[in-house]
Design a protein around this motif. Structure first.
Motif: not given
Length: 107
Positions: A29-31, A65-69, A71-73, A97-98
């Motif tokens: 569930d990482r953004p 493709n998503l870059l998973r990082i 959560d935060g700023s 969220s994406n």
């Protein structure tokens, strides 16, 4: 004979064992961060998130493709071939969220 009886008893007990009945799944569930490129020349921009390089921006296209990082700023920066910052934005990404950023030609 005694060994034969022990072997048969072991085989009988082993046949009564049931396999596991459930599976465990891990949910990521990482953004995610992706880009929509409005210009073909934007493909060569280098992506840096919080100062860490993630390669060319065309690796993280929306719908592919998503870059998973975490959560935060985060500070999102794009660099041209000469190493000059062409795009910089601070974004907040919450858990699960994406975000899709639209990138044009900034040269």
């Amino acid at each position: 004979m005694k060994y034969l009886m022990i072997l048969m008893l072991a085989a009988l007990l082993a046949g009564c064992v049931q396999p596991p009945t459930h599976n465990t799944q891990v949910v990521d569930d990482r953004p995610g961060l992706a880009f929509e490129l409005l210009s073909s020349s934007a493909k060569v921009y280098e992506l840096k998130v919080d100062g860490v390089s993630y390669g060319r921006v065309d690796q993280y296209l929306a719908g592919k493709n998503l870059l998973r990082i975490i959560d935060g700023s985060h500070q999102i920066e794009l660099f041209d071939r000469q190493g000059k910052v062409v795009y910089s934005q601070r974004v907040y990404l919450g858990s699960g969220s994406n975000r899709i950023l639209k990138i044009g030609n900034y040269e």
